[in-house]
Design an enzyme around this catalytic site. Sequence first.
Site, PDB file in Angstrom:
ATOM      1  N   LYS A   1       0.925   4.539   7.162  1.00  0.00           N
ATOM      2  CA  LYS A   1      -0.232   4.177   7.920  1.00  0.00           C
ATOM      3  C   LYS A   1       0.160   3.274   9.117  1.00  0.00           C
ATOM      4  CE  LYS A   1      -4.507   1.043   7.739  1.00  0.00           C
ATOM      5  NZ  LYS A   1      -5.237   0.390   6.736  1.00  0.00           N
TER       6      LYS A   1
ATOM      7  N   ASP B   1      -5.212  -3.126   1.134  1.00  0.00           N
ATOM      8  CA  ASP B   1      -3.862  -3.161   2.088  1.00  0.00           C
ATOM      9  C   ASP B   1      -3.340  -4.618   1.773  1.00  0.00           C
ATOM     10  OD1 ASP B   1      -4.758  -0.946   3.072  1.00  0.00           O
ATOM     11  OD2 ASP B   1      -4.822  -1.443   5.251  1.00  0.00           O
TER      12      ASP B   1
ATOM     13  N   LYS C   1       2.306   0.696   5.180  1.00  0.00           N
ATOM     14  CA  LYS C   1       1.570   0.397   6.501  1.00  0.00           C
ATOM     15  C   LYS C   1       2.437  -0.430   7.540  1.00  0.00           C
ATOM     16  CE  LYS C   1      -2.724  -2.085   8.158  1.00  0.00           C
ATOM     17  NZ  LYS C   1      -3.539  -2.705   7.578  1.00  0.00           N
TER      18      LYS C   1
END
Length: 235
Positions: A192, A101, A163
């Site tokens: 996400k 991430d 995300k």
Amino acid sequence: MMKRKTNRDYIRNLNRHMDISCVQSIDQKVDIDKMIFYAKQYQFITAFTLPCFTPYVKEHLKNESAIKLGGVVGFPTGCDSTASKIYQLQELIQLGCQEIDMVMAYSMLQSDFDSYVFHDMEQVIKAAGTTPVKVIIEAPLLTDIQLEKACNMAIEAGASFIKSSTGWIAKPTTTEVIRKMAANIKGQVPIKAAGGIRSLETVKEMLDLGCERFGVSVNSAVKIIEEAKKEVGEN
């Protein structure tokens, strides 16, 4: 196009759509051990920690083939240089991280350095090779125009997921934030959701908007999974 699962299917298998995380700077070994315990108990799809704890988490999950090891790059500000992010990425992959991430340089986006932001994402994603990179855009801090740019650039750069947030900022990821992200992404890349997600009801609302993965802190993850088990009638 493959038919998307129903929300009930997602709820029944919600653990396989949740990344359990322990990524606050105040997290200590006792917190990491708690995350590891619940990751094993509920078989969450990925466990994320800060890089200093990565070898420790890897060792304690080594017999858990269903749980992936996650790593964070440029966390939490996104302001590291591209070269620094690539170094972090390569180190984490060498340590065994199977998902990354990465925080977008969102302050550069807010400063209208669009080419820098895109190049930064593109180079890190390229360096990752086959390792999936989720790009964190810190959506709650962006204007609608900046959000559209961030989503489009992440898609073009090759992000595996987009995300919503690191969870470090004061503003949570709301369903309205996810709604705006979904309107820009148009199903081209999975979303996400992360940052202030603390109930099954919120998860269900975000599933309706097309979210595929959720990043949740330990206590909230356990609470949500227990709510999900009751919802589908499991003990």
